[in-house]
Design an enzyme around this catalytic site. Sequence first.
Site, short mmCIF file in Angstrom:
data_model
loop_
_atom_site.label_atom_id
_atom_site.label_comp_id
_atom_site.label_asym_id
_atom_site.label_seq_id
_atom_site.Cartn_x
_atom_site.Cartn_y
_atom_site.Cartn_z
N TYR A 7 101.48 -28.87 16.13
CA TYR A 7 101.80 -27.59 15.73
C TYR A 7 102.14 -27.44 14.23
CZ TYR A 7 104.09 -22.88 16.27
OH TYR A 7 104.40 -21.50 15.94
N LYS A 27 99.88 -25.72 11.41
CA LYS A 27 100.49 -24.69 10.49
C LYS A 27 100.41 -24.87 9.28
CE LYS A 27 101.16 -21.51 13.98
NZ LYS A 27 100.56 -20.00 13.96
N ARG A 66 111.08 -21.88 25.84
CA ARG A 66 112.02 -21.48 24.79
C ARG A 66 113.25 -20.89 25.14
NH1 ARG A 66 107.28 -18.64 20.92
NH2 ARG A 66 106.40 -18.15 22.80
N THR A 87 111.61 -15.67 17.32
CA THR A 87 111.48 -14.28 17.72
C THR A 87 111.51 -14.22 19.19
OG1 THR A 87 110.32 -14.02 15.88
CG2 THR A 87 110.01 -12.42 17.53
N ASP A 110 87.55 -17.00 22.15
CA ASP A 110 87.91 -18.24 21.66
C ASP A 110 87.73 -18.32 19.88
OD1 ASP A 110 88.71 -20.70 20.45
OD2 ASP A 110 88.33 -21.71 22.30
N LEU A 157 97.22 -14.49 14.89
CA LEU A 157 98.48 -15.01 15.56
C LEU A 157 98.06 -15.73 16.65
CD1 LEU A 157 98.93 -11.65 14.99
CD2 LEU A 157 101.13 -12.15 16.26
N GLY A 174 99.27 -12.38 23.37
CA GLY A 174 100.36 -13.05 23.46
C GLY A 174 101.52 -12.22 23.34
P1 NAD Z 1 101.81 -16.64 22.23
O1 NAD Z 1 101.47 -17.98 22.93
O2 NAD Z 1 102.49 -15.81 23.32
O3 NAD Z 1 100.47 -16.16 21.76
C1 NAD Z 1 99.46 -16.72 21.11
C2 NAD Z 1 98.23 -16.09 21.77
O4 NAD Z 1 97.07 -16.99 20.73
C3 NAD Z 1 98.09 -16.37 22.94
O5 NAD Z 1 97.82 -15.06 23.65
C4 NAD Z 1 96.86 -17.09 23.26
O6 NAD Z 1 96.24 -16.93 24.47
C5 NAD Z 1 96.17 -17.08 21.94
N1 NAD Z 1 95.29 -18.23 21.76
C6 NAD Z 1 95.68 -19.33 21.44
N2 NAD Z 1 94.55 -20.09 21.11
C7 NAD Z 1 93.54 -19.22 20.73
C8 NAD Z 1 92.05 -19.47 20.48
N3 NAD Z 1 91.61 -20.51 20.36
N4 NAD Z 1 91.41 -18.15 20.40
C9 NAD Z 1 91.92 -17.02 20.83
N5 NAD Z 1 93.28 -17.00 21.12
C10 NAD Z 1 94.18 -17.93 21.02
O7 NAD Z 1 102.64 -17.06 21.11
P2 NAD Z 1 103.71 -15.77 20.10
O8 NAD Z 1 104.97 -16.57 20.38
O9 NAD Z 1 103.27 -14.65 20.54
O10 NAD Z 1 103.23 -16.53 18.84
C11 NAD Z 1 102.16 -15.77 18.07
C12 NAD Z 1 102.00 -16.59 16.69
O11 NAD Z 1 103.45 -16.33 15.89
C13 NAD Z 1 101.78 -17.72 16.75
O12 NAD Z 1 100.59 -18.23 15.86
C14 NAD Z 1 102.88 -18.83 16.57
O13 NAD Z 1 102.86 -19.95 16.00
C15 NAD Z 1 103.60 -17.46 15.51
N6 NAD Z 1 105.10 -17.75 15.71
C16 NAD Z 1 105.87 -17.35 16.69
C17 NAD Z 1 107.25 -17.62 16.64
C18 NAD Z 1 108.12 -17.44 17.93
O14 NAD Z 1 109.17 -17.45 18.26
N7 NAD Z 1 107.62 -16.60 18.95
C19 NAD Z 1 107.85 -18.54 15.71
C20 NAD Z 1 107.01 -18.90 14.82
C21 NAD Z 1 105.71 -18.67 14.65
#
Ligand code: NAD
Length: 337
Positions: A171, A175, A212, A201, A76, A99, A21
């Site tokens: 969500y 969380k 976003r 972020t 998964d 993550l 991700g």
């Molecule tokens: P993203 O969607 O780009 O990355 C999440 C990754 O998790 C993806 O690659 C997805 O394929 C993988 N995923 C989802 N379900 C899965 C499963 N069952 N098994 C394996 N992989 C799985 O999101 P991101 O922005 O990189 O966020 C990463 C983490 O940070 C998340 O947990 C998110 O809740 C947290 N977060 C992000 C932000 C932000 O602003 N980006 C803010 C708060 C929290």
Amino acid sequence: MRKRRKAEGGIGVAVVAGGAGFIGSHLCEFLLQRGYRVVCLDNLLTGRLENIAHLTTDNGRRKAGNGGRFEFRRVDITNPRAVKNALKHLKKLDVIFNLASPASPKDYQAFPLETMRVGSEGTRNLLELAREQGVIFIHTSTSEVYGDPKVHPQTEDYWGNVNPVGVRSVYDEAKRFAEALVMTYHRLYKIPVRIARIFNTYGPRMKFDDGRLIPNLIYQALNNQPMTIYGTGRQTRSFCYVSDMVLGLYKLIDCSDPYPINLGNPKEYSVLVCARLIKKLTHSQSRFLFQPLPSDDPKRRQPDIGRAKRLLNWEPKVSLKEGLIATINWFRGEFSK
Ligand code: NAD
């Protein structure tokens, strides 16, 4: 402070669930630079192979440049047997970063059950792994656990104002449940855990269409399309550049405090100010298009990062302008491909 064990050919073995991700791919890259062997587990629900293509080869095993220390496994994490199979070739692990979860409102509303499942069952499977192996478990939570907060800035001891049945609840509640699960494993089994509450972020590798704010506005500005502002645009956000975030997550390895720690940029900007800056930096001709505020959209979000400063000696360094320039340049490159 925990002494890091020396692993085969590096400083340790890190599992990064959700490593394909946006934030996860930057974290994998950072850990490799620090000498870790990295195993990325991802089912590609919202992540992309392009995010990690520079770290791996087509068969997902090796890449010159990091000495074959990076592996991608399409798994998964809600499937415990698949997780075990993917890691069975490793003698030991040192740290698990979780993550894995859809993160943008557009994604988690498109995958509501998957989001709840990965937050609950997925998190539990990785906690079981951490328990069996006795390794550090670093969980990424979110500022959304505060919901539409009534306390500003948000400190970790604020319990939040979450609508448990609203459209964002899949969500937020997943969380919140995950945090409870992590703390339960810590209390019952003494697993060394950390909980990062991540605030907005942004940076390269975000999907331009994931809904976003920043990628959305950059995409519209670069294409001279109307730039969408929800509500009056006076609602505020705090934006943390991804390199700052990744350093904060990394620093959690050596922090022994199990309770949540806010990671984010405390500098607050209104959506309108951010949009004007993007328009200026992209030299865009776009006009602003005001749309109604989505349901349960928080009016203010601002982290109190006192705990992160004290416990991790961490605070964001990249200004919004610097971060936006880097992100805009990356998007320009993507669009010209
Ligand atoms: P993203 O969607 O780009 O990355 C999440 C990754 O998790 C993806 O690659 C997805 O394929 C993988 N995923 C989802 N379900 C899965 C499963 N069952 N098994 C394996 N992989 C799985 O999101 P991101 O922005 O990189 O966020 C990463 C983490 O940070 C998340 O947990 C998110 O809740 C947290 N977060 C992000 C932000 C932000 O602003 N980006 C803010 C708060 C929290």
